[in-house]
Design an enzyme around this catalytic site. Structure first.
Site, PDB file in Angstrom:
ATOM      1  N   ASN A 148       0.866  -1.181   0.000  1.00 11.08           N
ATOM      2  CA  ASN A 148       0.000   0.000   0.000  1.00 11.08           C
ATOM      3  C   ASN A 148       0.899   1.226   0.000  1.00 11.08           C
ATOM      4  OD1 ASN A 148      -1.822   2.023   0.415  1.00 11.08           O
ATOM      5  ND2 ASN A 148      -2.398   1.413   2.502  1.00 11.08           N
ATOM      6  N   LYS A 161       0.132   4.264  -0.484  1.00 11.91           N
ATOM      7  CA  LYS A 161      -0.496   5.516  -0.014  1.00 11.91           C
ATOM      8  C   LYS A 161      -0.130   6.655  -0.992  1.00 11.91           C
ATOM      9  CE  LYS A 161      -0.279   3.577   4.545  1.00 11.91           C
ATOM     10  NZ  LYS A 161      -0.453   3.774   5.960  1.00 11.91           N
ATOM     11  N   HIS A 191      -9.995   1.543   4.293  1.00 16.91           N
ATOM     12  CA  HIS A 191      -8.752   1.822   5.031  1.00 16.91           C
ATOM     13  C   HIS A 191      -9.024   2.850   6.124  1.00 16.91           C
ATOM     14  CE1 HIS A 191      -4.716   2.991   6.048  1.00 16.91           C
ATOM     15  NE2 HIS A 191      -4.298   1.886   5.464  1.00 16.91           N
ATOM     16  N   GLU A 221      -7.398   5.253   7.230  1.00 19.29           N
ATOM     17  CA  GLU A 221      -7.090   6.656   6.908  1.00 19.29           C
ATOM     18  C   GLU A 221      -8.263   7.307   6.179  1.00 19.29           C
ATOM     19  OE1 GLU A 221      -3.316   5.944   5.017  1.00 19.29           O
ATOM     20  OE2 GLU A 221      -2.416   5.522   6.973  1.00 19.29           O
ATOM     21  N   GLU A 280      -6.309  -4.448  10.261  1.00 18.19           N
ATOM     22  CA  GLU A 280      -5.325  -3.402  10.526  1.00 18.19           C
ATOM     23  C   GLU A 280      -5.753  -2.595  11.741  1.00 18.19           C
ATOM     24  OE1 GLU A 280      -2.912  -2.311   6.728  1.00 18.19           O
ATOM     25  OE2 GLU A 280      -4.640  -0.996   6.874  1.00 18.19           O
ATOM     26  N   GLY A 326       1.581   2.674  10.955  1.00 18.39           N
ATOM     27  CA  GLY A 326       2.622   3.709  10.916  1.00 18.39           C
ATOM     28  C   GLY A 326       3.209   4.069  12.270  1.00 18.39           C
ATOM     29  N   SER A 333       2.447  -1.531  10.477  1.00 26.04           N
ATOM     30  CA  SER A 333       3.853  -1.524  10.870  1.00 26.04           C
ATOM     31  C   SER A 333       4.615  -2.817  10.598  1.00 26.04           C
ATOM     32  CB  SER A 333       3.995  -1.152  12.354  1.00 26.04           C
ATOM     33  OG  SER A 333       3.570   0.181  12.560  1.00 26.04           O
TER      34      SER A 333
HETATM   35  P1  PGA Z   1       2.182   0.752   7.636  1.00 26.48           P
HETATM   36  O1  PGA Z   1       0.789   0.920   6.859  1.00 26.48           O
HETATM   37  O2  PGA Z   1       2.754  -0.594   7.197  1.00 26.48           O
HETATM   38  O3  PGA Z   1       3.010   1.887   7.190  1.00 26.48           O
HETATM   39  O4  PGA Z   1       1.866   0.757   9.093  1.00 26.48           O
HETATM   40  C1  PGA Z   1      -0.070  -0.149   6.638  1.00 26.48           C
HETATM   41  C2  PGA Z   1      -1.333   0.324   5.996  1.00 26.48           C
HETATM   42  O5  PGA Z   1      -1.792   1.451   6.324  1.00 26.48           O
HETATM   43  O6  PGA Z   1      -1.920  -0.363   5.152  1.00 26.48           O
END
Ligand code: PGA
Length: 246
Positions: free
Chosen positions: A11, A13, A99, A101, A168, A174, A207
Site C-alpha cells: 500500500n 499511499k 482503510h 485513513e 489493521e 505507521g 507496521s
Molecule cells: P504501515 O501501513 O505498514 O506503514 O503501518 C499499513 C497500511 O496502512 O496499510
C-alpha cells in the site's frame, strides 16, 4: 517455514512518481527467481501510477491494485474521484476499501458497503480493511468493532469470494507497534469465525517490517500482509517476503 499461498500487498499511499517505478525491477527479478515459493505480490500505488505500473508488470506475476474508489458506477459530477470501472479500465485488479485513513476522514460502514458492491460489479477484488482504534482496544471492544465493520461493510453481499480482509488495528498503522501474537491470533480467528460458508483470506497490516516479520510469520492463520511504509523500499519488501518463507 510456511507453505501456504501468501499475499504481500504494497500500500504505497500517497507515495511515488514515474521514476519510483524503476525501483520495482528488483522485486520483479526476485519474483521470477522464486517460482517455487507461493506468494502473490500486489502493488497498490496512487491512481496516477496504475496505468504505467500495470504496463510495466504485464509479463510478470506481480499484480496491480488501487487504494480507493467512488461508490458510483456511473460517470458523474464528483470532482477528484474515480470509480471502480475506471480503475479496472487502466489495469487495476484489486482495490483497497475501508482503510482507516479514509474512515478517519469520514467514510462510514454504509459508504464502504456501497464501494465494495460497486468494485465487485466491476470485477475488482476487494481488500477490505477493518480494525479497532486504541481507545476501543483499551475498552476491550475489539471483537465488537470487527463484527460491526464486517456485518455493515459486507451487508447483503452473499458471495464473498472476491473479498480479502485486512485486519489493521488503527493504533498499529505507521506507529511501529504490532499486536501481541496472542491478541493477533484471537482477532484473526474471530474474523474467520464470522464466515460460515467461504472463509476469506485474512491478512494482517500495521507496521509490518523486515524485523517483526519473523514474529508475525509464525502466526500461521495469517494469509499474508498489507504493508505500507516498508513496501516503498524494494529491498525491505523483498526481505519481508523472504523471511516469511524461511
Ligand atoms: P504501515 O501501513 O505498514 O506503514 O503501518 C499499513 C497500511 O496502512 O496499510
Amino acid at each position: 517455514m510456511t507453505n501456504k499461498y501468501m499475499y504481500f500487498i504494497a500500500n504505497w499511499k500517497m507515495f511515488g512518481d514515474l521514476r519510483t517505478l524503476n525501483s520495482l525491477d528488483s522485486v520483479i527479478k526476485f519474483s521470477k527467481n522464486n517460482k517455487i515459493s507461493k506468494f502473490r505480490i500486489i502493488y497498490c500505488p496512487p491512481s496516477t501510477l496504475i496505468r504505467p505500473l500495470s504496463k510495466r508488470l504485464k509479463k510478470t506475476n506481480l499484480e496491480v491494485g488501487a487504494q480507493n474508489c467512488h461508490e458510483s458506477e456511473n460517470y458523474g459530477a464528483f470532482t477528484g474521484h474515480v470509480n471502480s470501472k475506471m480503475l479496472k479500465n487502466v489495469g487495476a485488479k484489486y482495490v483497497i476499501l475501508g482503510h482507516s485513513e479514509n474512515r478517519q476522514s469520514g467514510e462510514t460502514d454504509k459508504l464502504i458497503n456501497l464501494k465494495i458492491k460497486s468494485a465487485i460489479k466491476s470485477n475488482l477484488k476487494v481488500i477490505f480493511c477493518i480494525g479497532e482504534t486504541l481507545s476501543e482496544k483499551r475498552k476491550k471492544l475489539t471483537n465488537k468493532v470487527l463484527a460491526k465493520q464486517i456485518n455493515n461493510g459486507l451487508s447483503s453481499i452473499k458471495d464473498t469470494s472476491d473479498i480479502i480482509i485486512a485486519y489493521e488495528p488503527v493504533w498499529s498503522i505507521g506507529t511501529g507497534l504490532i499486536p501481541k501474537s496472542k491478541d493477533l491470533l484471537n482477532s484473526i480467528s474471530y474474523i474467520k469465525s464470522k464466515f460460515r460458508r467461504k472463509v476469506p483470506k485474512v491478512l494482517y497490516g500495521g507496521s509490518v517490517n523486515n524485523k517483526n516479520i519473523t514474529e508475525l510469520k509464525d502466526i500461521n492463520i495469517i494469509d499474508g500482509f498489507l504493508i505500507g511504509g516498508a513496501s516503498q523500499n524494494s529491498k525491505k519488501f523483498i526481505d519481508i517476503i523472504k523471511k516469511t518463507f524461511n
